[in-house]
Scaffold this active site. Structure first.
Site, PDB file in Angstrom:
ATOM      1  N   TYR A 141      12.024   5.696 -10.440  1.00  0.00           N
ATOM      2  CA  TYR A 141      10.967   6.466  -9.780  1.00  0.00           C
ATOM      3  C   TYR A 141      10.581   5.745  -8.504  1.00  0.00           C
ATOM      4  CZ  TYR A 141       6.263   8.499  -9.075  1.00  0.00           C
ATOM      5  OH  TYR A 141       5.144   9.114  -8.560  1.00  0.00           O
ATOM      6  N   ASP A 179      13.964  -0.654  -3.724  1.00  0.00           N
ATOM      7  CA  ASP A 179      12.557  -0.338  -3.960  1.00  0.00           C
ATOM      8  C   ASP A 179      11.964  -1.456  -4.813  1.00  0.00           C
ATOM      9  OD1 ASP A 179      10.771   2.529  -5.426  1.00  0.00           O
ATOM     10  OD2 ASP A 179      10.146   0.483  -4.954  1.00  0.00           O
ATOM     11  N   LYS A 222       2.006  -1.873  -4.247  1.00  0.00           N
ATOM     12  CA  LYS A 222       1.289  -2.520  -5.349  1.00  0.00           C
ATOM     13  C   LYS A 222       0.712  -3.892  -4.951  1.00  0.00           C
ATOM     14  CE  LYS A 222       3.913   0.081  -8.792  1.00  0.00           C
ATOM     15  NZ  LYS A 222       2.947   0.984  -9.442  1.00  0.00           N
TER      16      LYS A 222
END
Ligand code: KE4
Length: 427
Positions: free
Chosen positions: A145, A240, A268
């Site tokens: 994801y 990612d 994050k």
């Protein structure tokens, strides 16, 4: 232990917000709860819900809170920044300060652009890869994801090398038609996909350490082979590291596996709990971005001063000597305790301070294998742990996150709760 306040807050929230939440997983529907816990405050490794119940937190806001909640150094720095104004829509020194800190551990990033979410960073990286190569197709992996980017909300078509189909309503088939979806950790499938589409691929994007199907470590050599296929075909290699960056190593999976991606996506932890994410890479690629180049990308709150401040302080705390050794010790202690407590039909998969307890025998090497987990038992486990004051991600397909604030007592409490569950229901 009452949950009445959370229940009432949820009922009210549902009148104004779809599903009462601003991100679906928070609704806790995956673990069969009628309503989620509303959190009132957090400190260190502890969450306190609206009813005053305390929990050992293993979600950590889905990764950002690696130094613990409300860390005094972060709070003080953001408080001081706040009185100088929260957003100017103009460049600030803080953006450069955070860029320098990121580049210190990501030597392959020559230029970096800050945005406000991992989704925005992935979306922008995809656009940049398409601009840099003049190609349109992208390759991603099932179970990975990268945020709710239209082109990446795709499922595999009928065959490995066939084109993607939308995984959600609202995404036009035309948008995912250029997305090739391949099983993770499957070298042959990667080879077949590149044989069929390699010369049309703008990029291959992969989570540095997949955590969105549960933690599924890359098989030895898998990332290096993917990188080599990209080099051979002219597709950009995009890692990612939104979840794994600054977590599995200071330089994330890129450092851990010795990768040399063309672009890295971050998020994050670099925002220290405030909205910040980024994408960066080789100067030649990044200089295609406006205002230097003609590839447009922008954002009102990109490089927000408060987020830059929280990010800088967080990365400075992570740069202190011995931090990653401490995270490793604490995480290894938790994984060992869970492994000892869990029934034979379970397995613990971990990379650094991110891990998942799968309710199925291991190893779990792909989304198809992760999907074989007993999610019903996971839901019962989640409810048991919550009742014991342990706040786990409310889905089998998520990572648990350990922070610098988790001490031995917190870890032992998680292991004891797990042990109690498996003692009561061994299979
Ligand atoms: P955001 O847009 O949520 O900031 O980042 C998207 C993203 C990109 N890349 C990776 C590897 C990610 O894990 C994420 C977001 N992670 C989820 C947790 N699995 C965020 C939680 C949520 O969606 O509420």
């Amino acid at each position: 232990m009452t949950e009445d306040r959370s229940r009432a807050l949820f009922a009210e929230a549902q009148q104004h917000i779809p599903g009462g939440v601003n991100s679906p997983v928070r609704a806790m529907r995956s673990v069969g709860r009628a309503f989620p816990l509303f959190i009132a405050s957090a400190a260190g490794a502890t969450l306190t819900d609206a009813d005053g119940n305390d929990y050992v937190d293993l979600v950590g806001s889905w990764g950002p809170m690696i130094v613990g909640h409300a860390h005094l150094a972060v709070v003080e720095a953001v408080r001081e920044a706040m009185v100088r104004g929260s957003s100017y829509g103009a460049p600030t020194a803080g953006e450069t300060d955070l860029a320098v800190r990121v580049k210190r551990v990501y030597p392959g990033i020559e230029l970096i652009r800050f945005v406000s979410s991992g989704t925005e960073a992935s979306m922008s990286a995809l656009r940049l890869a398409r601009s840099a190569t003049g190609r349109e197709k992208v390759l991603k992996f099932a179970g990975c994801y990268h945020g709710h980017v239209d082109a990446l909300l795709a499922e595999a078509g009928s065959g490995i090398a066939t084109l993607g189909i939308p995984s959600t309503p609202g995404v036009p088939a035309s948008v995912t038609a250029g997305t090739i979806v391949v099983p993770f950790n499957d070298d042959d499938a990667v080879d077949r996909a590149f044989a069929a589409h390699g010369r049309d691929l703008a990029c291959a994007i992969v989570e540095g350490v997949p955590g969105n199907m549960g933690v599924v470590p890359p098989a030895r050599g898998f990332m290096e082979r993917l990188q080599a296929r990209c080099r051979e075909s002219g597709a950009l290699f995009v890692v990612d590291d939104v979840m794994s960056g600054f977590r599995v190593a200071p330089g994330g999976a890129v450092e851990l596996y010795g990768l040399e991606p063309d672009l890295v996506v971050l998020g994050k932890i670099i925002g220290g709990g405030l909205p910040a994410a980024a994408f960066g890479g080789r100067r030649q690629v990044m200089e295609l971005l406006a205002p230097l180049g003609s590839t447009y990308q922008a954002g009102t709150l990109s490089g927000n001063p408060l987020a830059m401040t929280a990010g800088c302080v967080t990365l400075d705390l992570l740069a202190e000597p011995g931090v990653y050794d401490r995270l490793e010790r604490t995480s290894a202690r938790l994984a060992a305790g869970l492994g000892a407590a869990a029934a034979d039909g379970c397995c613990v998969q971990r990379v650094g301070s991110m891990m998942t307890l799968f309710f199925r025998p291991g190893p779990v090497r792909s989304f198809a294998e992760a999907a074989g987990s007993e999610t019903g038992r996971f839901a019962a486990f989640h409810a048991h742990c919550l009742a014991q004051g342990i706040y786990l991600p409310p889905s089998q397909y998520e990572a648990w996150f350990v922070s610098l604030a988790h001490d031995d007592a917190a870890i032992d409490a998680v292991v004891a709760a797990a042990g109690g569950f498996f003692a009561r229901s061994p299979q």
